[in-house]
Design a protein around this motif. Sequence first.
Motif, PDB file in Angstrom:
ATOM      1  N   UNK A 101       0.823  -1.205   0.000  1.00  0.00           N
ATOM      2  CA  UNK A 101       0.000   0.000   0.000  1.00  0.00           C
ATOM      3  C   UNK A 101       0.860   1.259   0.000  1.00  0.00           C
ATOM      4  N   UNK A 102       2.013   1.205   0.668  1.00  0.00           N
ATOM      5  CA  UNK A 102       2.927   2.353   0.655  1.00  0.00           C
ATOM      6  C   UNK A 102       3.544   2.521  -0.728  1.00  0.00           C
ATOM      7  N   UNK A 103       3.951   1.412  -1.338  1.00  0.00           N
ATOM      8  CA  UNK A 103       4.557   1.464  -2.667  1.00  0.00           C
ATOM      9  C   UNK A 103       3.575   2.034  -3.689  1.00  0.00           C
ATOM     10  N   UNK A 104       2.301   1.729  -3.525  1.00  0.00           N
ATOM     11  CA  UNK A 104       1.284   2.227  -4.452  1.00  0.00           C
ATOM     12  C   UNK A 104       0.977   3.704  -4.231  1.00  0.00           C
ATOM     13  N   UNK A 105       1.341   4.222  -3.056  1.00  0.00           N
ATOM     14  CA  UNK A 105       0.967   5.587  -2.683  1.00  0.00           C
ATOM     15  C   UNK A 105       2.091   6.596  -2.867  1.00  0.00           C
ATOM     16  N   UNK A 106       3.338   6.166  -2.644  1.00  0.00           N
ATOM     17  CA  UNK A 106       4.458   7.105  -2.593  1.00  0.00           C
ATOM     18  C   UNK A 106       5.550   6.750  -3.600  1.00  0.00           C
ATOM     19  N   UNK A 107       6.397   7.741  -3.955  1.00  0.00           N
ATOM     20  CA  UNK A 107       7.573   7.418  -4.772  1.00  0.00           C
ATOM     21  C   UNK A 107       8.418   6.356  -4.071  1.00  0.00           C
TER      22      UNK A 107
END
Length: 274
Positions: free
Chosen positions: A247-253
């Motif tokens: 979910x972090x990878x999908x949200x942030x650079x």
Amino acid sequence: MTKVDLVATDLDGTFLSDTKRINEDFFDQILKRLEATNGHFVIASGRDEEQIHKQFKPFVGRYDVVADNGAVVRTAKGELLNVSGLSVAEVETMMQVVADLPFDPRQGALFTGHEAVYMLRDQGRLNLAHQSLVLMMFSNVKMIDSLDEIHEPILKVTITYAEHQMMDFIAAARDALGNRAHVTTSGYGSVDIVAPDVNKANGLAYVAKHYGLNLEQDLVAFGDGLNDAEMLAKAKRPFAMPNGDKTLIATYPVADADNNHDGVLTTLENLLNK
């Protein structure tokens, strides 16, 4: 060349390799570049201060600390900016709520105070290997028979579950505890229960204010897990680790490399060189 005023990084799965190491020479080079322009490097971790300083012994005094997932905030010079804890009575109530949930912890709970780490004797006897590990990890461990023996605020309660149960437990505990506490993870099955206003972003806000900075304008942040979510959401330049939560990878650079290939330091170097 880009000026970086404030950097914050998680440790496990982010700044540390899977073998819990960093490239010390590379870190020293980055610190020197930050120090030359009055920049600040913050270690923001679910670990307590003692464990952080053990890990970074050669660099003590050159980094600020947001420890215990935000419960303790201290500057590089040793100034204590904030401590947020739960009362013993609050924790007793919460532990009863947790005990009633349909999950079996792998190990007994640890209760972290500012002065000591506490473990219930009856829980320790159920897992002697875990008890021995705790006694080796922390310099001031107190075995107690009851939480009533704790005479200081509790900064963090840590309970470990099987990794496949961890997120289900967190969801159930958040639902059951409501706004009485913040339930988060340090990864690897570990769950932290802290005061409701405690997270890394709120801890970093104390650091930013101390230096006359602003998270939304000045912070470069790195994280791999859900206990980094608030910190990344507040940062001007947030980076998720390529080995991190989906979910972090999908949200942030995404950082320029993973935790096993100096991802934090490489990304910082490239940013400073721009």
